[in-house]
Design a protein around this motif. Structure first.
Motif, mmCIF file in Angstrom:
data_model
loop_
_atom_site.group_PDB
_atom_site.id
_atom_site.type_symbol
_atom_site.label_atom_id
_atom_site.label_comp_id
_atom_site.label_asym_id
_atom_site.label_seq_id
_atom_site.Cartn_x
_atom_site.Cartn_y
_atom_site.Cartn_z
ATOM 1 N N ALA A 110 194.462 103.534 80.865
ATOM 2 C CA ALA A 110 194.330 105.300 80.703
ATOM 3 C C ALA A 110 193.618 106.175 81.266
ATOM 4 C CB ALA A 110 195.188 105.797 79.317
ATOM 5 N N ALA A 111 192.598 105.615 82.591
ATOM 6 C CA ALA A 111 191.177 106.140 82.423
ATOM 7 C C ALA A 111 190.216 106.049 81.891
ATOM 8 C CB ALA A 111 191.616 106.846 84.603
ATOM 9 N N CYS A 112 189.773 107.427 82.370
ATOM 10 C CA CYS A 112 188.719 107.714 80.870
ATOM 11 C C CYS A 112 189.206 108.660 79.707
ATOM 12 C CB CYS A 112 187.572 108.507 81.860
ATOM 13 S SG CYS A 112 187.551 108.796 83.545
ATOM 14 N N SER A 113 190.482 108.573 79.421
ATOM 15 C CA SER A 113 191.011 108.540 78.336
ATOM 16 C C SER A 113 191.350 107.708 77.287
ATOM 17 C CB SER A 113 192.487 109.642 78.549
ATOM 18 O OG SER A 113 192.028 110.303 79.276
ATOM 19 N N GLY A 114 191.428 106.253 78.025
ATOM 20 C CA GLY A 114 191.711 105.307 77.647
ATOM 21 C C GLY A 114 191.021 105.066 76.520
ATOM 22 N N PHE A 115 190.123 105.218 75.484
ATOM 23 C CA PHE A 115 189.267 105.156 74.680
ATOM 24 C C PHE A 115 189.746 106.160 73.625
ATOM 25 C CE2 PHE A 115 186.482 106.333 70.923
ATOM 26 C CZ PHE A 115 186.266 104.891 70.077
ATOM 27 N N VAL A 116 190.440 107.111 73.613
ATOM 28 C CA VAL A 116 191.171 108.124 72.735
ATOM 29 C C VAL A 116 192.530 107.774 72.364
ATOM 30 C CG1 VAL A 116 189.089 110.007 72.354
ATOM 31 C CG2 VAL A 116 190.813 110.399 74.352
ATOM 32 N N THR A 316 195.258 112.374 82.308
ATOM 33 C CA THR A 316 195.894 111.891 81.102
ATOM 34 C C THR A 316 194.981 112.943 80.021
ATOM 35 O OG1 THR A 316 193.917 110.376 81.074
ATOM 36 C CG2 THR A 316 196.752 109.412 81.308
ATOM 37 N N TRP A 317 194.530 112.755 78.949
ATOM 38 C CA TRP A 317 193.661 112.926 78.316
ATOM 39 C C TRP A 317 194.367 113.614 76.747
ATOM 40 C CZ3 TRP A 317 196.955 116.553 80.999
ATOM 41 C CH2 TRP A 317 197.928 117.142 81.220
ATOM 42 N N GLY A 318 193.225 113.498 75.623
ATOM 43 C CA GLY A 318 193.678 113.088 74.496
ATOM 44 C C GLY A 318 192.829 113.851 73.510
ATOM 45 N N THR A 319 192.998 114.364 72.654
ATOM 46 C CA THR A 319 191.703 115.149 71.863
ATOM 47 C C THR A 319 191.500 114.144 70.349
ATOM 48 O OG1 THR A 319 192.100 116.735 72.487
ATOM 49 C CG2 THR A 319 190.632 116.744 70.855
ATOM 50 N N VAL A 320 190.404 113.312 69.243
ATOM 51 C CA VAL A 320 190.647 112.523 68.017
ATOM 52 C C VAL A 320 189.723 114.069 66.988
ATOM 53 C CG1 VAL A 320 190.507 111.028 66.465
ATOM 54 C CG2 VAL A 320 190.877 110.573 68.519
ATOM 55 N N ALA A 321 190.074 114.053 66.026
ATOM 56 C CA ALA A 321 189.347 114.578 64.740
ATOM 57 C C ALA A 321 188.894 114.343 63.318
ATOM 58 C CB ALA A 321 189.811 115.892 64.358
ATOM 59 N N VAL A 322 187.859 113.752 63.276
ATOM 60 C CA VAL A 322 187.701 112.503 62.272
ATOM 61 C C VAL A 322 186.060 113.754 61.539
ATOM 62 C CG1 VAL A 322 186.210 110.987 61.525
ATOM 63 C CG2 VAL A 322 187.506 111.067 64.131
ATOM 64 N N ARG A 323 186.656 113.709 60.161
ATOM 65 C CA ARG A 323 185.910 113.834 59.323
ATOM 66 C C ARG A 323 184.678 112.349 59.160
ATOM 67 N NH1 ARG A 323 184.340 118.696 58.056
ATOM 68 N NH2 ARG A 323 186.347 118.983 57.165
ATOM 69 N N TRP A 324 183.742 112.258 59.282
ATOM 70 C CA TRP A 324 182.540 110.953 59.211
ATOM 71 C C TRP A 324 182.542 111.073 58.196
ATOM 72 C CZ3 TRP A 324 181.997 108.791 63.390
ATOM 73 C CH2 TRP A 324 181.348 107.750 63.862
ATOM 74 N N SER A 325 182.836 109.501 58.185
ATOM 75 C CA SER A 325 182.437 108.798 56.548
ATOM 76 C C SER A 325 181.838 107.816 56.605
ATOM 77 C CB SER A 325 183.650 108.321 56.026
ATOM 78 O OG SER A 325 184.586 107.097 57.126
ATOM 79 N N LEU A 326 180.778 107.218 58.219
ATOM 80 C CA LEU A 326 180.396 106.443 57.939
ATOM 81 C C LEU A 326 178.808 106.760 57.610
ATOM 82 C CD1 LEU A 326 180.300 104.178 61.032
ATOM 83 C CD2 LEU A 326 180.201 103.169 58.727
#
Ligand code: ACO
Length: 330
Positions: A110-116, A316-326
């Motif tokens: 998914a090119a540059c969106s691949g990680f998300v 392509t595009w993608g968004t991820v929202a995270v409540r950080w826990s590390l």
């Protein structure tokens, strides 16, 4: 149970290519590159270095942070547009080198969106109980698909890798929301032909290797609109506002894209993380590489709300929202 990021790592090649170096290769200047893109230097692989090696180093660091042995990994998803081989998949090559004997693996394009995109998949596999530990690797060697005689693209790109381990976390933590999108109509604005696509029965193709082709101005407009709309949408969906956002980690393509989006969203400079000055656009690696540096620099603490926004070829595009826990690094 929610899924969250329990380990993170990144890796870049040792070779640095500066704007001054590029001045010797094409008709450009350090000043043009810095003011139009924000990039000062980028990392590039040397002959013989591979995407597998770089992805492996990032994956090993992520497992170390997670305190996990390779045997604990159930699945490896490698997001990449520059695999060393089309098959075996990069994920499976990493699986072998890592010694992750129990893990399945596949690559995601998914090119540059691949990680998300991959993070979204890992989230739902873990939430569904289908996997306990998913290793998500974003690795791209854009230097291998860049036309080094084309000044409109070669100043933008670099090589890198980032990885996270996705696993169950406590209620209220981890990935709160994730959204994906695509618009094939925009495909001609950013593409890379596959090398085998010109091969014909009985023939022997003479054409040169395919390189990234891009309509920079169209991608620029798309990217600003996308980062603004998707950040807003993911926050709206959670009943939150930009004031609740601790860190936005956008795809590191161009500082002007990021600044334009930041201003339209009404975010303060300290709410946005950038490191493209040192790496350029590393495609699918850019978000995990930025996220890892942000965490190691103490910009992410448990309880923080971080939003990642990827965009790229496809479109392509993608968004991820995270409540950080590390927890922070000791
Ligand atoms: N050095 C010097 N001059 C240059 C260079 C260069 N490296 N590249 C282009 N120019 C010239 C052009 O030829 C043009 O000259 P002209 O006016 O005489 O015709 C002039 O600079 C302006 O060119 P523009 O294309 O209008 O420059 P712009 O300000 O739009 O910047 C850029 C170009 C940096 C590519 C910008 O459009 C951009 O960042 N677009 C988004 C690209 C992107 O983010 N791509 C990746 C996203 S997806 C993924 O990650 C794969």
């Amino acid at each position: 149970m929610p899924a969250g990021i329990v380990g993170i790592g990144s890796a870049v090649p040792g070779r640095i290519l500066t704007n001054r170096d590029l001045e010797q290769m094409v008709e450009t200047s350090d000043e043009w590159i810095r003011t139009r893109t924000g990039i000062r230097e980028r990392r590039v692989v040397s002959p013989g270095e591979t995407a597998t090696e770089l992805g492996l180093r990032a994956a090993q660091r992520a497992l170390e942070v997670a305190g996990l042995e390779p045997e604990a990994v159930d699945l490896i998803i490698a997001a990449t547009s520059t695999p060393d081989t089309v098959f075996p998949a990069t994920a499976v090559r990493i699986q072998k080198e890592l010694g992750a004997r129990r893990a399945a693996g596949y690559d995601l394009s998914a090119a540059c969106s691949g990680f998300v995109y991959a993070l979204h998949q890992a989230r739902y596999l873990v939430e569904a109980g289908a996997a306990r530990h998913v290793l998500v690797v974003g690795v791209d060697l854009l230097s291998r698909i860049t036309d080094w005689t084309d000044r409109s693209t070669c100043v933008l790109f670099g090589d890198g890798a980032g990885a996270v381990v996705v696993a169950p976390v406590a209620e209220g933590q981890g990935i709160l929301a994730s959204r994906l999108g695509a618009d094939g109509e925009g495909g001609p604005h950013l593409y890379l032909d596959a090398p085998h696509a010109r091969h014909t029965v009985g023939g022997r193709p003479e054409e040169p290797l395919p390189f990234i082709r891009m309509n920079g101005q169209e991608i620029f407009k798309f990217a600003v609109r996308l980062v603004v709309e998707e950040t807003q949408a993911v926050l709206d969906g959670l009943g939150l506002s930009v004031a609740d956002l601790d860190l936005l980690v956008p795809h590191q393509a161009n500082i002007r894209i990021i600044e334009a989006a930041r201003e339209r969203l009404g975010l303060a400079p300290e709410q946005v993380f950038t490191n493209l000055e040192r790496y350029g656009n590393t495609s699918t690696a850019s978000i995990p590489l930025a996220l890892d540096e942000a965490w190691r620099a103490g910009r992410l603490k448990p309880g923080d709300l971080v939003v990642m926004v990827g965009f790229g070829g496809g479109l392509t595009w993608g968004t991820v929202a995270v409540r950080w826990s590390l927890e922070g690094r000791p």
